[in-house]
Design a protein around this motif. Sequence first.
Motif, PDB file in Angstrom:
ATOM      1  N   PHE A 130       0.838  -1.193   0.000  1.00 36.02           N
ATOM      2  CA  PHE A 130       0.000   0.000   0.000  1.00 36.02           C
ATOM      3  C   PHE A 130       0.880   1.253   0.000  1.00 36.02           C
ATOM      4  O   PHE A 130       0.701   2.161  -0.821  1.00 36.02           O
ATOM      5  N   GLN A 135      -7.358  -0.175   7.591  1.00 42.06           N
ATOM      6  CA  GLN A 135      -7.136  -1.529   7.082  1.00 42.06           C
ATOM      7  C   GLN A 135      -7.557  -2.588   8.094  1.00 42.06           C
ATOM      8  O   GLN A 135      -7.983  -3.688   7.718  1.00 42.06           O
ATOM      9  N   ALA A 137      -9.154   1.791  -4.276  1.00 43.22           N
ATOM     10  CA  ALA A 137      -8.832   1.147  -2.993  1.00 43.22           C
ATOM     11  C   ALA A 137     -10.024   1.177  -2.048  1.00 43.22           C
ATOM     12  O   ALA A 137     -10.326   0.190  -1.367  1.00 43.22           O
ATOM     13  N   PRO A 158      -7.695  -3.033   1.091  1.00 43.61           N
ATOM     14  CA  PRO A 158      -7.556  -1.909   0.158  1.00 43.61           C
ATOM     15  C   PRO A 158      -6.274  -1.948  -0.668  1.00 43.61           C
ATOM     16  O   PRO A 158      -6.193  -1.296  -1.712  1.00 43.61           O
ATOM     17  N   GLY A 173      -6.773  -2.584  -4.354  1.00 41.73           N
ATOM     18  CA  GLY A 173      -7.100  -1.418  -5.168  1.00 41.73           C
ATOM     19  C   GLY A 173      -5.891  -0.560  -5.464  1.00 41.73           C
ATOM     20  O   GLY A 173      -5.763  -0.005  -6.566  1.00 41.73           O
ATOM     21  N   MET A 174      -4.983  -0.450  -4.488  1.00 39.75           N
ATOM     22  CA  MET A 174      -3.768   0.340  -4.699  1.00 39.75           C
ATOM     23  C   MET A 174      -2.872  -0.299  -5.759  1.00 39.75           C
ATOM     24  O   MET A 174      -2.295   0.393  -6.598  1.00 39.75           O
TER      25      MET A 174
END
Length: 478
Positions: A104, A207, A270, A281, A284-285
Motif C-alpha cells: 500500500f 485496514q 482502494a 484496500p 485497489g492500490m
Amino acid sequence: MSIFQWMAAFILLFFPTWSHAADTSTLDHTTSAIGIVSLVIFLFAYLLVMLEEYLKMRKSKPVLLAAGLIWILIGFAYQTHGQSDVAKLALEHNLLEYAELLLFLLVAMTYINAMEERGLFDALQAWMVGKGFDFRKLFWLTGSLAFFISPIADNLTTALLMCTVVLKVSGDNRRFVNIACINIVVAANAGGAFSPFGDITTLMVWQAGHVSFSQFMPLFLPSAINYLVPALIMSFFIPQERPQTIHQHVEMKRGARRIVALFVLTIATAVAFHAVLHFPPVMGMMMGLAYLQFFGYFLRKTLVRSLARKTTIAIANGDEEALKRLGSVMPFDVFHRISRAEWDTLLFFYGVVMCVGGLSLLGYLHVVSLTMYSEWDPIWANVMVGFLSAIVDNIPVMFAVLSMEPAMSMGNWLLVTLTAGVGGSLLSIGSAAGVALMGAARGQYTFFGHLKWTPVILFGYFASIAVHLMFNSALFTL
C-alpha cells in the motif's frame, strides 16, 4: 507480575505489533530465559536506532538482525514443546499484515515521487514564492496548505514541500523559519489525522476494519482545532515584513495533472475494494499502480512526437530557455519512481513488526493489554497514547492498540486515531514530519526551538480532544 513482565509491559506500550500473543495456544515465556534474552536483544537493537544520528548507521540494520535472532529463539522454544506449527502460523500472520501495508505504502510513495518528478510540487512552490506574500501571510498559507494537502499526499511529503518554500523565502530570518516549521509540523500531522491516506496510523486503523473510509470525517473539526489553536497564538509573534524573493518560472512536465487524476482514481479504487468487496484496500492500490504503469507507457511512446511539436513552437517563438528545457527531458520510468521510495523506513518498519511480533508471541502483549485497556478508562488510555507518540514514533504506538484489540466504541477508535496522529506534534522528534524538517532546516528549526512552543501545542491537543468528546459524543456508545 515479575520485574521482567513489568519491564516488558512498559516497553511494549511503545513497540507492539499485530499478533496472536494472547492466544491460549501460545506458550508463556515472559519469565523464561528465552523471553528475557529476546527482550534484551530488542532493547539493544532499538538503542542503536536511537543513536542513528551519532553512529551514522541506518536504523533498519539493527532491527532486521534483531528480528532474525528473536525468531530463531522462538523457533527453538516452540520446537522443544512440539508446537512449531503455532510459531509458523504467527510468523506468517505478521508477514501477511506487513506485506499488505508495505505494498500500500509503496504505491502511494510511487505516485508522490511521480508527481514530484513531473514538477507538480515545484510549480506550487514557485507560485507561492512569486506572489510576494509577507511573513504572516506565508505562515498561514504554508500551514493551511499543509493541513489540506497532507490528507492526500501524507504528512511527511507535505511538510517537506512547505518547508522548502519557507526556506526559499525566509532569507536570514531564523526566527521565522523555526516558528513556520513548527506550524507546518502541527498542520501536517493534524491534516493527516482525518484521512486514511494522511498518516500510516490512520491507514492501519482503516485496514484493520475498525473505522470505515467515510467514518473518519467526524475527525475533521477536532483536527482543524488542533491546527488552528496553536497557529492563531503563534501568528501574533510573526512580523509583517515582506521577504526578499526572486521569482522563478517552473513549467510542469507533460502528464503532471493527469497523474494527480490517476492518484485520485487509485484512492477511489482502494476504497471500493474495501467498502464494496470487503477485500484489503491494498488490492485497489496495486490496481492503481497499473494505471500509472500504462500511463507511463503512453508518455514514453508519445515522447518523440510531443518533443517535436514543442520544439517547433519554441523555435518559432525564439524561446531558447524552452529549447534547453526540452533538451533535458527524460522518458518517464515508473520503476525508477518505485526505486526512490524510502526503503530504509520500510525495512525498519518490517524489523519492528517482526521483533515485537516475536515478543508478543512469547506472552508479553497480554500483560500490556491487562494493564492499559482493562484497568484504565479507554478515554484516558487513548489520551495517553498521544503523549506516548510524542516520545516514540506513533506507528509502534498504534500497533499496540491494534494488537490489544480492546472493545471500544467508534468514538474511542476515532479518539485514539486523533491522539496518535497529533500527539507527535508536541515534540519535534515525535513525528516523521518533525524529524525530517529538523534535517531540512538544520540549525534553524531545532528540538529546543520547538519545545518552546510545546505548551501552546498542548493547548491545541486538549482543545481537539474536547471538541471530539463534545461534538461526537453519540459515537461513544458501544
